[in-house]
Design a protein around this motif. Sequence first.
Motif, mmCIF file in Angstrom:
data_model
loop_
_atom_site.group_PDB
_atom_site.id
_atom_site.type_symbol
_atom_site.label_atom_id
_atom_site.label_comp_id
_atom_site.label_asym_id
_atom_site.label_seq_id
_atom_site.Cartn_x
_atom_site.Cartn_y
_atom_site.Cartn_z
ATOM 1 N N VAL A 59 -4.040 53.864 -53.068
ATOM 2 C CA VAL A 59 -4.087 52.612 -52.308
ATOM 3 C C VAL A 59 -4.742 52.923 -50.966
ATOM 4 C CG1 VAL A 59 -2.703 50.857 -51.169
ATOM 5 C CG2 VAL A 59 -2.034 51.723 -53.408
ATOM 6 N N PRO A 60 -5.718 52.133 -50.588
ATOM 7 C CA PRO A 60 -6.400 52.390 -49.319
ATOM 8 C C PRO A 60 -5.388 52.325 -48.178
ATOM 9 C CG PRO A 60 -6.944 50.218 -50.140
ATOM 10 C CD PRO A 60 -6.222 50.928 -51.232
ATOM 11 N N SER A 61 -5.322 53.372 -47.408
ATOM 12 C CA SER A 61 -4.309 53.423 -46.361
ATOM 13 C C SER A 61 -4.891 53.105 -44.988
ATOM 14 C CB SER A 61 -3.665 54.812 -46.332
ATOM 15 O OG SER A 61 -4.665 55.778 -46.084
ATOM 16 N N ILE A 96 -7.903 50.638 -42.744
ATOM 17 C CA ILE A 96 -8.825 49.507 -42.761
ATOM 18 C C ILE A 96 -10.214 50.016 -42.406
ATOM 19 C CG2 ILE A 96 -9.366 47.322 -41.659
ATOM 20 C CD1 ILE A 96 -6.212 47.200 -41.204
ATOM 21 N N MET A 111 -8.627 42.965 -44.248
ATOM 22 C CA MET A 111 -7.336 43.120 -44.921
ATOM 23 C C MET A 111 -7.251 42.209 -46.145
ATOM 24 S SD MET A 111 -4.861 43.029 -41.578
ATOM 25 C CE MET A 111 -5.219 44.011 -40.116
ATOM 26 N N ALA A 146 -9.419 43.594 -48.796
ATOM 27 C CA ALA A 146 -8.831 44.800 -49.400
ATOM 28 C C ALA A 146 -7.709 44.427 -50.361
ATOM 29 C CB ALA A 146 -8.303 45.726 -48.303
ATOM 30 N N ALA A 147 -6.875 43.501 -49.948
ATOM 31 C CA ALA A 147 -5.799 43.059 -50.834
ATOM 32 C C ALA A 147 -6.383 42.465 -52.114
ATOM 33 C CB ALA A 147 -4.927 42.022 -50.123
ATOM 34 N N PHE A 177 2.551 51.569 -50.439
ATOM 35 C CA PHE A 177 1.854 50.621 -49.577
ATOM 36 C C PHE A 177 2.217 50.826 -48.107
ATOM 37 C CE2 PHE A 177 1.707 48.736 -53.715
ATOM 38 C CZ PHE A 177 0.442 48.214 -53.774
ATOM 39 N N VAL A 225 -0.763 50.993 -45.772
ATOM 40 C CA VAL A 225 -1.398 49.712 -45.479
ATOM 41 C C VAL A 225 -0.584 48.955 -44.445
ATOM 42 C CG1 VAL A 225 -2.412 47.673 -46.504
ATOM 43 C CG2 VAL A 225 -2.031 49.711 -47.890
ATOM 44 N N ALA A 246 -1.082 50.303 -41.060
ATOM 45 C CA ALA A 246 -2.402 49.998 -40.504
ATOM 46 C C ALA A 246 -2.442 48.580 -39.962
ATOM 47 C CB ALA A 246 -3.467 50.184 -41.585
ATOM 48 N N VAL A 247 -1.860 47.645 -40.702
ATOM 49 C CA VAL A 247 -1.835 46.256 -40.229
ATOM 50 C C VAL A 247 -1.079 46.183 -38.907
ATOM 51 C CG1 VAL A 247 -0.930 43.942 -40.669
ATOM 52 C CG2 VAL A 247 -1.984 45.268 -42.521
ATOM 53 N N VAL A 258 1.721 40.490 -42.918
ATOM 54 C CA VAL A 258 1.561 41.215 -44.184
ATOM 55 C C VAL A 258 1.986 40.338 -45.357
ATOM 56 C CG1 VAL A 258 2.473 43.120 -45.552
ATOM 57 C CG2 VAL A 258 1.793 43.507 -43.182
#
Lengths: 207, 207, 207, 207
Positions: free
Chosen positions: D84-86, D88, D102, D105-106, D140, D143, D146-147, D170
Motif C-alpha cells: 500500500v502506498p505509504s 503521497i 489522496m 491514490a485511494a 494502511f 497512508v 501521511a494524510v 480520511v
Amino acid sequence: MKADPSSVDKTRGAGPKPAPVGRPRDPRIDAAILRATAELLAEIGYANLTMAAVAERAGTTKTALYRRWSSKAELVHEAAFPAVPSAIQTPPGDFAADIRAMVAAARDVFTSPVVRAALPGLIADMAADPELNRRVMARFAGVFGAVRERLAEARDRGEARADVDPDRLVEAIGGATLLAMLLRPGEPLGDDWVDQTTAILIHGALA
Amino acid sequence: MKADPSSVDKTRGAGPKPAPVGRPRDPRIDAAILRATAELLAEIGYANLTMAAVAERAGTTKTALYRRWSSKAELVHEAAFPAVPSAIQTPPGDFAADIRAMVAAARDVFTSPVVRAALPGLIADMAADPELNRRVMARFAGVFGAVRERLAEARDRGEARADVDPDRLVEAIGGATLLAMLLRPGEPLGDDWVDQTTAILIHGALA
Amino acid sequence: MKADPSSVDKTRGAGPKPAPVGRPRDPRIDAAILRATAELLAEIGYANLTMAAVAERAGTTKTALYRRWSSKAELVHEAAFPAVPSAIQTPPGDFAADIRAMVAAARDVFTSPVVRAALPGLIADMAADPELNRRVMARFAGVFGAVRERLAEARDRGEARADVDPDRLVEAIGGATLLAMLLRPGEPLGDDWVDQTTAILIHGALA
Amino acid sequence: MKADPSSVDKTRGAGPKPAPVGRPRDPRIDAAILRATAELLAEIGYANLTMAAVAERAGTTKTALYRRWSSKAELVHEAAFPAVPSAIQTPPGDFAADIRAMVAAARDVFTSPVVRAALPGLIADMAADPELNRRVMARFAGVFGAVRERLAEARDRGEARADVDPDRLVEAIGGATLLAMLLRPGEPLGDDWVDQTTAILIHGALA
DNA sequence: ATTTAAACGAGACGGTACGTCTGGTCTTGTA
DNA sequence: TACAAGACCAGACGTACCGTCTCGTTTAAAT
C-alpha cells in the motif's frame, strides 16, 4: 458405488507396490462405524437408521462415513454380513446331512438380529441398484459354490437325483428361509422348522 | 392405518345406513391413482416413486391420495396386488399337477412388472410396520388356504407324504419364487424354471 | 434469486385478479422469521447466523424460510432494512441543515445494532451476486432521490455550489459513515462525529 | 493468528539469532501461493475461492498454505495488498493537490481487480475478527499518517481550515471511494469521478 | 557421513452449514 | 363433504468447505 474399493481388495496384487500416500485411514474408525451400524440396526431397524446417528455413536462424523461407503445401503450390507460362512461344516458323504446343514446355516444367518433388521431394507435398495445387488451377491458366492460342490459329489455317489439343478436347490433353501423369516417377525425358527423344511427338500411332498 | 375402508368394502353392512353426506368421491380418481401408481412403479421403481408424482400423473393432488390411502405403502400394495388368485386352477386329483400349478401361479404373480417393482420396497415397509404386514398377508390368505386344502386332500388320497407341513410347503414354493425373482432382476422365469423347481418340491433332492 | 416475489410486489397491478389458490402463507411466520433474524444478527452476527437457528427461534422450519427467501443473504437484507427513511425530516430552505440531517440519518441507519451486524456480510454477498446488489440498492432509492431533490432546490436558491454532483454527495455522506462504522467496531458515532463530518462536506477542507 | 510471523518480519531483531534449523521454506512456494490467490480472486471472487483451489493452482498443498497463513482471510489480505502506498506522491505546498492525490491514490488501490474482488469478503471477515481487523488496518497506517502530516502542514501554512479533523478527512476520502467502488461493480472510476469528489472535499457543497 | 529438525505432498479427520427432498398434515376457496 | 392447490412441520439427505492432524519423503544445516 463403492466410495473406496480399498476395503474390499486391500491386497489385490495389481502391482509390486500400491504406494499408499497421504494420511492413512484410521482402522479403528472403520470398526467403530461397523459396530455402531450393527448396534443401531438391531435397536431401531433399517428404516430409522440414519447416517448421522451412526456417525455420532461411532464417535466420528458423516464425512468419515461417506469417505468409506457411498450410501447407507453400502454401509449396512457390510455391517450385516461381516462374514458369510463359505463352507459347510459337516463331514462329507451324507447328502441328507449336507442339506440339513445348509438349511440350518441359512436359518442361522437370516435370523441373526442384525440380518433380520437389515435384510428387508437391503432387498429394497438392491432392487433399485444393480451394482449394490452385485456386491451383496458376491458375498454369498462361497455358499453357492459349496452347495454346488456337495451336490456334484452326492450325484457322483448316486445319492442325489440327477435332475436336481444346483441353482434351484439354492433358491429353495434360501428362499424358504427368507420367506419364513419375513413371515414371522420377531419369532425364531427352531430346529423343528429346520427338520420340516429339510424333509420336503429331501424327499419331496409326494409319497 | 387405512384412511377409509370404503374403497375396500364399500357396502359392508355394519349398520342400516352409513348415511353418506356431502360430496361423494369421484371413482375415476381412485382408478386414475391406481393406474398412475402402477405405471410409475414399473417406470421408476418403488424408491423413486413419490406421492406428489403419483398425484400429478393421476391429474389430482396429494390430498386426494391420503384421503384414500394412509401411506405410500398402503397405496402401493393395493396397486400391485389388485387381485391375487385365491384358487388353484387345475382339476383336483393330481397332487403333482397341483404343486406345479402353485409354482406357476407364484411365478406369474411375482414376476409381473408391477409386482417386481413394488415388492422389494413393500417387504422393507412391512418389516417396519406389523399392521401393514398383516394387511398385505391378508391378501394371500386365499392362496394359503387353497394350498392347505389341496394338501389335505392329497394326504387323504395317500398321494402326499404325511409329514409335509402345509406352512413349510407354502414357504418353499413362495420363497423359492421370491428369491429367484430377486436374484434375476429383469429376467423372466420360464417354464423350465417351473419344472426344475417343481421337481425338487415333488421328489426331493435325494435319489 | 427471490424465491417468491409476492412478498415484494404483493399488489402489483399486473391484472385484475392474481387469483390466489391454495393455502395462503401465514403472515405470522413471515414476521416471526424476520424478528428472529434480527435478534440473532444482533446476538451472534452474520457469520454465525444459520438458517436452522433462525427457523428454530422463529418456531418454524427451514422449508418455510426457503419458501420465502432463496438464501441467507436475501433474508438478512430484508430483516436488516425493514424500512429505510425515504425522506429528510428537516424543513426545507436551509441546505446546511439538510446535509447535517442526511449525515445524521446515515449514522442512525448504519449504527443500529442489526445493520452493524448485517452490513459487512451483506456487502460480501452483494459483491458476489449482482441480483442481490440490485435488490438492496433498490431499498435506498428513496434516500438517493431525496438527496438529489434537496440539492436541486438548494442550487435553485443559490445555496449550493453548481458543480456538486448529487451522486458524489451521496457517496461522500454514505461512504464516510460506512467506513467510520467499520473502523470503530462496537463504538457509537456521536453528534460530534456528525458535526465534524458535516463541516467537511459543507465548507470543504480548504480555508 | 499469524501462523508464522517470519514471512512478515523475517529479521526481527528480537534476539541474537532465531537459529533456523531444519529444512528452510521454499520461497517459490510463497510466491506461487500469492499469485494463485490473486488470480483466483479476480476470476471467481472471494466467496468462491477455496484454500484447496489455491493450493492446487499453486502446485502445492493446503498444508503449505496453513504453514504460512492461519486462515483464508490472512492469506487474501496479503495477496490483495502486497504494497500500500505509504506516501503521497505530490510535491508539498499545495493542499488542494494533496487532496486530489489522496483521492486518486485511494481510487487506484480500491479499483484494482484483485482488491475489488477481495475487499467485500475481507470486510465481512474483519467485522467478525477484531485481530484480523487490526492487522489489515496496520497496512494502511502509513497512508493515515501521511494524510495527517499533510493536513498539519497545510494548517500551519493557513491553507487548511482549522476545524478539519484528520480522521474525518480520511473517512470521507476512503469512504467515498469504497462506496463508489461497491456501487459500480465492474465499472472503473475515471478522472472525472476524482475531480468531482475532490471538489466536494475541498470546497464543500455550500456556495 | 550421520544426525536432526522442519518443510513438503497427500489425504484423512472433526465439525458444521448448506440447500434439497420427501412424507404426511392442515388450511384455504370452490364445487 | 370432496376437491385442487399449496403451505406447513419434521427430519434425513449428500455435498462442500474450513482448519487440523498424521503419514512417509525430502532437504538443508549441524554434528
